[in-house]
Each structure stands twice: as structure tokens, then as C-alpha cells.
Design a protein around this motif. Sequence first.
Motif, mmCIF file in Angstrom:
data_model
loop_
_atom_site.group_PDB
_atom_site.id
_atom_site.type_symbol
_atom_site.label_atom_id
_atom_site.label_comp_id
_atom_site.label_asym_id
_atom_site.label_seq_id
_atom_site.Cartn_x
_atom_site.Cartn_y
_atom_site.Cartn_z
ATOM 1 N N ALA A 198 -36.873 -6.869 29.397
ATOM 2 C CA ALA A 198 -37.337 -8.253 29.484
ATOM 3 C C ALA A 198 -36.736 -8.948 30.696
ATOM 4 O O ALA A 198 -37.423 -9.697 31.408
ATOM 5 C CB ALA A 198 -36.974 -9.009 28.205
ATOM 6 N N GLN A 201 -38.459 -7.979 33.851
ATOM 7 C CA GLN A 201 -39.720 -8.700 33.987
ATOM 8 C C GLN A 201 -39.478 -10.126 34.485
ATOM 9 O O GLN A 201 -40.270 -10.660 35.276
ATOM 10 C CB GLN A 201 -40.470 -8.716 32.659
ATOM 11 C CG GLN A 201 -41.006 -7.346 32.255
ATOM 12 C CD GLN A 201 -41.690 -7.362 30.901
ATOM 13 O OE1 GLN A 201 -41.416 -8.221 30.057
ATOM 14 N NE2 GLN A 201 -42.585 -6.418 30.678
ATOM 15 N N HIS A 202 -38.395 -10.764 34.027
ATOM 16 C CA HIS A 202 -38.040 -12.100 34.528
ATOM 17 C C HIS A 202 -37.897 -12.075 36.051
ATOM 18 O O HIS A 202 -38.457 -12.919 36.759
ATOM 19 C CB HIS A 202 -36.721 -12.570 33.913
ATOM 20 C CG HIS A 202 -36.803 -12.940 32.475
ATOM 21 N ND1 HIS A 202 -35.703 -12.903 31.630
ATOM 22 C CD2 HIS A 202 -37.839 -13.358 31.711
ATOM 23 C CE1 HIS A 202 -36.065 -13.283 30.426
ATOM 24 N NE2 HIS A 202 -37.353 -13.574 30.440
ATOM 25 N N HIS A 224 -45.241 -9.877 29.565
ATOM 26 C CA HIS A 224 -43.931 -10.247 29.030
ATOM 27 C C HIS A 224 -44.038 -10.712 27.581
ATOM 28 O O HIS A 224 -43.157 -10.430 26.762
ATOM 29 C CB HIS A 224 -43.335 -11.353 29.905
ATOM 30 C CG HIS A 224 -41.920 -11.697 29.565
ATOM 31 N ND1 HIS A 224 -40.873 -10.807 29.686
ATOM 32 C CD2 HIS A 224 -41.362 -12.860 29.100
ATOM 33 C CE1 HIS A 224 -39.738 -11.396 29.330
ATOM 34 N NE2 HIS A 224 -40.014 -12.631 28.958
#
Length: 254
Positions: A198, A201-202, A224
Amino acid sequence: MNPPNPSVLSHAEAGGSQVVKAQLRLREMVLAGELPGGARIAEVAISELLGVSRTPVRSALMRLEQEGLLEALPSGGYAVRTFSERDVGDAIELRGTLEGLAARLAAERGAPQTVLREARACLKRIDELMRDPALDDAAFSRYVAYNAEFHRLLAEMSGSPLIALQTERVTNLPFASPSGFVVVEANSPGARDRLLVAQDQHWQVLDAIENREGTRAEALMREHSRIAQRNLREALHGAQSDALPAVKLIRRRD
């Protein structure tokens, strides 16, 4: 024009504080499973339990209905809502759609540098947390706070107060927040690895925004939200389902 009476302002502020206190405590009780799904809320009993008058309790109940945690009964009063698995999945999908739109607009319009710097600093704080080989409860709590802050900044980057407002509203829907089910992962195998995905992906979406790649930024945020969808399934059907008492409010699919 005469200035406002300080005593009147003080009384109004105190009343507002009591409403917030009642709202927060009632939300906690629902999400902690202290008020089960379908339970009718008795104003008098809640007023006595919280130590506030019925007026702020009534206002708090109205706000929680607007949030979606309670439903108004035809006969008067409120009851704790239950949700279908599809309801929750749709709310998460809606958040992903709005956040994808916010990311695309941020890339196409050019996000303010001050907000980009805040977002970068927020992600660096998450990186610091992720350096530990294992995350304790305190670290997970900090992750939830930083994660919420990054998603808030993402909406702000869009340059659209309307989109930011609608994203905030959907995020406040029960179980639809970016960290709505992260507590389920706290004691599950591989939790840190999934949070690392995660976090990657940020950083990718932030990179896409800075490079003005709108289509890529939108696709990344839509993808996401799939993490939250997977966490929803684990919360309902996995071995860690008891970690989140509020899951009892969700009706599982047959």
C-alpha cells in the motif's frame, strides 16, 4: 450592532462540546459492538450513561444517522444499522472512484507545491514506521493516522473543494475509510508486507501527480482501493474476524 453576549457564546460552545462528546462516545459504542445491530437507542438511557442532557444526545443521534451508522425508525427514535457486504464494498468502490478522480485532476491541473511537500513528508513518516521488522499496536495506530492524512492531502491536491468535500463524506461512511479494516491486519501474518505494498502505491501515485500523468494517477488510486476490498473479505471470512467487533454489523453474503 451590539457585540455578542459572552455568556451566550459560552453556553453555545458548551452545548456544542456536549454534542461532540456524545457523538464520539456513541460511535465508539456502536463500532466496539457495545450496541449491536438492530438495537434501539433509548435517549434517556444514553443520556444517563454519558452524563449529558437529552438535547445533545438527540443532536448526536441525528449526526450519526447522517453518517449512516443509525437509522430513523418510523415509530420515532433510532436503531443501529446493519449493512450488507455489498453496501460496504460499494462504499469502498465509490471512495476509490472519487480518489482516482482527485488524483487525475491533481496531475492535470498541477498540485500546489505546499501540499505536495506535506504529502511527501507524511509518506516519509510512514516509511520510518515500516523500517521496524514488526509493528505493534502503537505503530499500527500511527499508521492509521498518517494514512488518513495522506488521503486527505490527496483530495486537497485536486484543487476542487467540491471533490474534497464529497471524498470526505464517503470516507466517513461506515467502513469506507482508507484504514477501515487495517486493524484486522494488526495480528495477521504478512501484515507488514501488505502495508508495504500500500505504501509503494502511495509513492507511485504521488510520483504520477508530480509528473502530470493523470491517467496513471487515477488508475493507481482505483487499484489502491482494492486493498480495502480484500481487507473487507478477510474481516468477514478470515481467521482474524474477531479483531474488529464492528464487523458484526455487516451481513455476510451467502
